[in-house]
Design an enzyme around this catalytic site. Structure first.
Site, short mmCIF file in Angstrom:
data_model
loop_
_atom_site.label_atom_id
_atom_site.label_comp_id
_atom_site.label_asym_id
_atom_site.label_seq_id
_atom_site.Cartn_x
_atom_site.Cartn_y
_atom_site.Cartn_z
N CYS A 92 0.88 -1.43 -0.15
CA CYS A 92 -0.16 0.17 0.10
C CYS A 92 0.92 1.57 0.16
O CYS A 92 0.49 3.29 -0.52
CB CYS A 92 -0.75 0.45 1.00
SG CYS A 92 -2.01 -1.26 1.10
N HIS A 102 -2.49 7.41 6.26
CA HIS A 102 -2.97 6.67 6.49
C HIS A 102 -4.61 6.12 6.72
O HIS A 102 -5.08 5.23 5.65
CB HIS A 102 -2.42 5.15 6.84
CG HIS A 102 -2.14 3.88 5.43
ND1 HIS A 102 -1.79 3.98 4.40
CD2 HIS A 102 -1.87 2.94 6.41
CE1 HIS A 102 -1.93 2.82 4.08
NE2 HIS A 102 -2.50 1.75 5.01
N GLU A 134 -0.76 4.95 13.74
CA GLU A 134 -0.65 5.98 13.52
C GLU A 134 -1.11 7.66 14.19
O GLU A 134 -0.57 7.82 14.25
CB GLU A 134 -1.67 5.91 12.36
CG GLU A 134 -1.11 7.20 11.05
CD GLU A 134 -1.66 7.54 9.90
OE1 GLU A 134 -1.45 8.64 9.16
OE2 GLU A 134 -2.35 6.38 9.77
N LYS A 163 -9.83 8.36 2.73
CA LYS A 163 -9.86 6.55 2.75
C LYS A 163 -11.47 6.53 2.85
O LYS A 163 -12.13 5.44 2.75
CB LYS A 163 -8.98 5.58 3.13
CG LYS A 163 -7.62 5.52 2.93
CD LYS A 163 -6.95 4.19 3.61
CE LYS A 163 -5.41 3.81 2.71
NZ LYS A 163 -4.76 5.21 2.66
N HIS A 188 -9.89 1.78 0.34
CA HIS A 188 -7.67 1.76 0.24
C HIS A 188 -7.92 1.27 -1.02
O HIS A 188 -8.49 0.00 -1.25
CB HIS A 188 -8.12 0.90 1.60
CG HIS A 188 -6.43 0.66 2.16
ND1 HIS A 188 -5.38 0.62 0.39
CD2 HIS A 188 -5.77 0.04 2.49
CE1 HIS A 188 -4.44 1.09 1.67
NE2 HIS A 188 -4.34 -0.25 2.26
N PHE A 230 1.17 -3.79 3.79
CA PHE A 230 1.48 -5.06 4.45
C PHE A 230 3.10 -5.50 3.83
O PHE A 230 3.96 -4.72 3.03
CB PHE A 230 1.22 -5.68 4.02
CG PHE A 230 -0.37 -6.40 4.41
CD1 PHE A 230 -0.89 -5.41 4.99
CD2 PHE A 230 -0.94 -6.88 3.52
CE1 PHE A 230 -2.72 -5.76 5.72
CE2 PHE A 230 -2.54 -7.21 4.09
CZ PHE A 230 -3.22 -6.40 4.84
#
Length: 417
Positions: free
Chosen positions: A165, A305, A316, A337, A342, A403
């Site tokens: 991502c 994010h 975060e 998002k 996403h 990831f």
């Protein structure tokens, strides 16, 4: 060696909330959700039946039909975004040196649609190997970058980056560094993703990563909300034209903003989960600020994010508080998002575009779908819940985490001659 200054002179975007920059930005600041029930395949047997699809997209309007058949959907998104970005930048065959303009464009998963179809077709046969000669050239992650270069005769640096991502943020960083080091004059940077298919969705469903709020898709992506239950899958393609300031000035280009800092770190913690204290996220923001020569107080907006997952959002926020201290409470924070879903490998670039537009227009896009405060997340922070907010945005920071523990950060600020 004196490093070049780097500016943004063009933008192209195909997304669940708009297939051009104007629609994309207007829908973001108006809090429009791109989520809905899946139409790209029959999702009735899946636990998650919602996603943020790109709507009203006909690649044949932009690409020769014969060529469309040679491209996976993720490449088609990239081609259309590249056309938009070059047009927006005022670049064409008459005013560019093809040997000094390149492409860094990636994808988190790439041609998974092509892979699924070819394997399924093989499984239906008698076992005799029959695969399309375009199978591999449609599937491989670097092919979108290659196709963009061939379409526009761009002969400078050309490659793909993959970091899940964080992919397209890392692509922006690589392009930025090439320009700073005078390896090129102009770079197209970004990424695309088109993984809303049975294999793509099924894999994430089995991980229990996706929201199962099928009865109310528009409110399913709810970053920082107490009742968030996972992310909503999106698809998109985006490109920004990065250019050395000298090149932009020499041709009288319109300048959106300046890119001033980037960072890349690893959590070194878990294959999918973030470090619980946001260690990698903290370090990547510090690295970007250091490269930019900026203090935390110089940042006005963070596009997080913010995936709407129980673990990720909290980690975060801890990282932001660690880096920004008391100034964290003066920031605007939001997760776009909540509207786009996403978009995996394309997330970084479309969120960087949101930051660029925030800097240009002095408007913060909201985090929609907030209903209940999470007691584990500091409610005194300004998450720009539910409505856009006007404020002067001197500089904005975009976070993307992937990831494998990959973290990337990009800082843009108002251009000052």
């Amino acid at each position: 060696m004196e490093l070049n200054r780097v500016v943004v002179t063009g933008i192209g975007v195909v997304s669940p909330v708009g297939n051009n920059l104007t629609d994309f930005w207007n829908n973001l600041i108006n809090g429009y959700s791109g989520a809905d029930h899946i139409t790209l395949y029959d999702a009735s047997k899946f636990k998650t039946r919602i996603a943020c699809e790109v709507k009203n997209f006909d690649p044949g309007q932009f690409i020769d039909r014969k060529e469309v058949r040679k491209m996976d959907r993720f490449t088609q998104f990239g081609i259309v975004a590249s056309d938009q970005a070059l047009l927006d930048a005022g670049l064409n065959e008459d005013n560019l040196n093809p040997d000094r303009i390149g492409v860094v464009f990636g994808s988190g998963i790439g041609g998974v649609q092509t892979f699924q179809q070819e394997v399924a077709d093989f499984g239906k046969g008698d076992g005799t190997p029959r695969f399309s000669p375009f199978f591999i050239p449609k599937m491989i992650l670097d092919i979108a970058a290659g196709q963009i270069s061939m379409r526009h005769n761009l002969r400078g640096p050309n490659f793909a980056v993959v970091s899940a991502c964080a992919t397209s943020s890392n692509c922006i960083m690589e392009a930025y560094n090439l320009l700073r080091l005078n390896k090129a004059d102009i770079m197209l940077a970004g990424g695309s993703e088109a993984a809303i298919i049975e294999a793509g969705m099924g894999g994430f469903v089995s991980m229990k990563a996706l929201s199962e709020r099928n009865d109310d898709p528009k409110t399913a992506s709810r970053p920082y909300d107490k009742d968030r239950d996972g992310f909503v899958m999106g698809e998109a393609g985006g490109i920004i034209v990065l250019e050395t300031l000298k090149s932009a000035q020499s041709r009288g280009a319109r300048i959106y903003c300046e890119v001033v800092g980037t960072g890349a770190t690893a959590d070194a913690y878990h294959i999918t989960a973030p470090h619980p204290e946001g260690l990698g996220a903290r370090n990547v923001m510090k690295a970007a600020l250091e490269e930019a020569g900026m203090q935390p107080e110089d940042i006005d907006y963070i596009n997080t994010h913010g995936t709407s997952t129980p673990l990720g959002d909290g980690a975060e926020v801890k990282a932001i508080l660690s880096v920004f201290g008391d100034h964290a409470y003066n920031l605007n924070i939001s997760s776009t998002k909540s509207m786009t879903g996403h978009c995996l490998g394309a997330a970084g670039v479309i969120e960087a575009i949101a930051c660029i537009q925030a800097v240009v227009h002095d408007i913060i896009p909201p985090t929609i779908n907030h209903f209940t405060d999470d007691p584990e997340i500091d409610s005194k922070l300004n998450f720009t819940f539910n409505r856009a907010q006007a404020r002067t945005v001197r500089a904005a920071l975009s976070n993307t985490f992937g990831f494998g523990g990959h973290n990337a950060c990009v800082i843009v600020k108002k251009y000052v001659a």
